[in-house]
Design a protein around this motif. Sequence first.
Motif, short mmCIF file in Angstrom:
data_model
loop_
_atom_site.label_atom_id
_atom_site.label_comp_id
_atom_site.label_asym_id
_atom_site.label_seq_id
_atom_site.Cartn_x
_atom_site.Cartn_y
_atom_site.Cartn_z
N GLN B 6 14.44 -5.89 -1.10
CA GLN B 6 13.80 -5.89 0.22
C GLN B 6 12.85 -7.07 0.27
N SER B 7 12.75 -7.68 1.44
CA SER B 7 12.11 -8.99 1.55
C SER B 7 10.64 -8.98 1.18
N SER B 8 9.95 -7.88 1.43
CA SER B 8 8.52 -7.84 1.13
C SER B 8 8.16 -6.50 0.52
N ARG B 9 7.21 -6.46 -0.40
CA ARG B 9 6.71 -5.18 -0.90
C ARG B 9 5.60 -4.64 -0.01
N TYR B 10 4.79 -5.57 0.51
CA TYR B 10 3.68 -5.19 1.39
C TYR B 10 3.68 -6.12 2.61
N LEU B 11 3.39 -5.52 3.77
CA LEU B 11 3.38 -6.29 5.01
C LEU B 11 2.29 -5.73 5.91
N VAL B 12 1.51 -6.61 6.50
CA VAL B 12 0.48 -6.19 7.45
C VAL B 12 0.74 -6.91 8.76
N LYS B 13 0.86 -6.15 9.84
CA LYS B 13 1.15 -6.71 11.15
C LYS B 13 0.19 -6.12 12.18
N ARG B 14 0.14 -6.76 13.33
CA ARG B 14 -0.72 -6.27 14.41
C ARG B 14 0.11 -5.55 15.46
N THR B 15 -0.53 -4.63 16.14
CA THR B 15 0.12 -3.88 17.22
C THR B 15 0.74 -4.85 18.22
N GLY B 16 1.99 -4.58 18.58
CA GLY B 16 2.69 -5.40 19.55
C GLY B 16 3.53 -6.51 18.95
N GLU B 17 3.34 -6.82 17.68
CA GLU B 17 4.14 -7.86 17.04
C GLU B 17 5.57 -7.39 16.82
N LYS B 18 6.48 -8.36 16.78
CA LYS B 18 7.88 -8.06 16.42
C LYS B 18 7.98 -8.21 14.90
N VAL B 19 8.55 -7.20 14.26
CA VAL B 19 8.59 -7.17 12.79
C VAL B 19 10.04 -7.08 12.32
N PHE B 20 10.35 -7.88 11.33
CA PHE B 20 11.68 -7.86 10.72
C PHE B 20 11.55 -7.42 9.26
N LEU B 21 12.30 -6.41 8.89
CA LEU B 21 12.39 -6.01 7.49
C LEU B 21 13.82 -6.27 7.04
N GLN B 102 23.49 7.09 -3.11
CA GLN B 102 22.89 5.88 -2.58
C GLN B 102 22.01 5.20 -3.62
N TYR B 103 21.94 3.87 -3.51
CA TYR B 103 21.12 3.04 -4.36
C TYR B 103 20.00 2.46 -3.51
N PHE B 104 18.78 2.64 -3.98
CA PHE B 104 17.62 2.31 -3.15
C PHE B 104 16.94 1.02 -3.59
N GLY B 105 16.37 0.32 -2.62
CA GLY B 105 15.48 -0.78 -2.90
C GLY B 105 14.08 -0.26 -3.22
N PRO B 106 13.15 -1.16 -3.59
CA PRO B 106 11.81 -0.73 -4.01
C PRO B 106 10.89 -0.34 -2.86
N GLY B 107 11.29 -0.66 -1.64
CA GLY B 107 10.48 -0.27 -0.49
C GLY B 107 9.56 -1.37 0.01
N THR B 108 9.25 -1.30 1.29
CA THR B 108 8.26 -2.17 1.92
C THR B 108 7.20 -1.29 2.54
N ARG B 109 5.96 -1.50 2.12
CA ARG B 109 4.87 -0.73 2.72
C ARG B 109 4.32 -1.54 3.89
N LEU B 110 4.56 -1.05 5.09
CA LEU B 110 4.15 -1.73 6.31
C LEU B 110 2.89 -1.08 6.87
N THR B 111 1.90 -1.89 7.14
CA THR B 111 0.68 -1.43 7.81
C THR B 111 0.58 -2.14 9.14
N VAL B 112 0.44 -1.36 10.21
CA VAL B 112 0.29 -1.93 11.56
C VAL B 112 -1.14 -1.65 12.02
N LEU B 113 -1.87 -2.73 12.27
CA LEU B 113 -3.29 -2.59 12.65
C LEU B 113 -3.47 -2.64 14.16
#
Lengths: 117, 113
Positions: B6-21, B102-113
């Motif tokens: 997965q492209s990112s382990r941690y991601l922080v975005k703002r409300t209203g942003e377009k987010v791609f995982l 199923q085989y899983f990725g490590p996950g992306t923790r997304l925080t939307v502020l």
Amino acid sequence: AQSVTQLDSQVPVFEEAPVELRCNYSSSVSVYLFWYVQYPNQGLQLLLKYLSGSTLVKGINGFEAEFNKSQTSFHLRKPSVHISDTAEYFCAVSETSGSGGYNKLIFGAGTRLAVHP
Amino acid sequence: DVKVTQSSRYLVKRTGEKVFLECVQDMDHENMFWYRQDPGLGLRLIYFSYDVKMKEKGDIPEGYSVSREKKERFSLILESASTNQTSMYLCASSLEGQADTQYFGPGTRLTVL
């Protein structure tokens, strides 16, 4: 639709003690059942699965589970746990999805196993 | 070994942003899945795909879309991120006819502020 209930959200246990993590599923004609484990900061990995045949299923790392159709249960057991077994454990059931007939997994809420020295 | 990244382990975005995982698997699996994981709720299926350019809604598709232009890549899109989409997102893949293993990725923790 299928549902999965994991009866304990957290299970603390001492090292070398036995443990049982409980899982119940909603009734269906036939089910495929799974246990997945998630170690800290990792994705899930398959621990074991029941598709058919013997109701006692053995998995990796010394875990086993027993399918009980009359009680709609699939409890996970290990006779002697190690510190390294500390993780979150998810029970899951396979369900056929919609008109396409695709299989998907329905997961329980998870049980956090904490093994203490 | 199957590898799902997965492209990112941690991601922080703002409300209203377009987010791609982004999720990539290297074992030529036909099936790919996106889940979100929340405490006390386990994993809930957002979308899945059984073939290139094919997608099916899971149990909680609202507020999300997906794209699968190539077999190895499955993208989850949040068109306008909201705070209630703060979560751990897990991608998984499996072979055709084995959607339950199923085989899983490590996950992306997304925080939307």
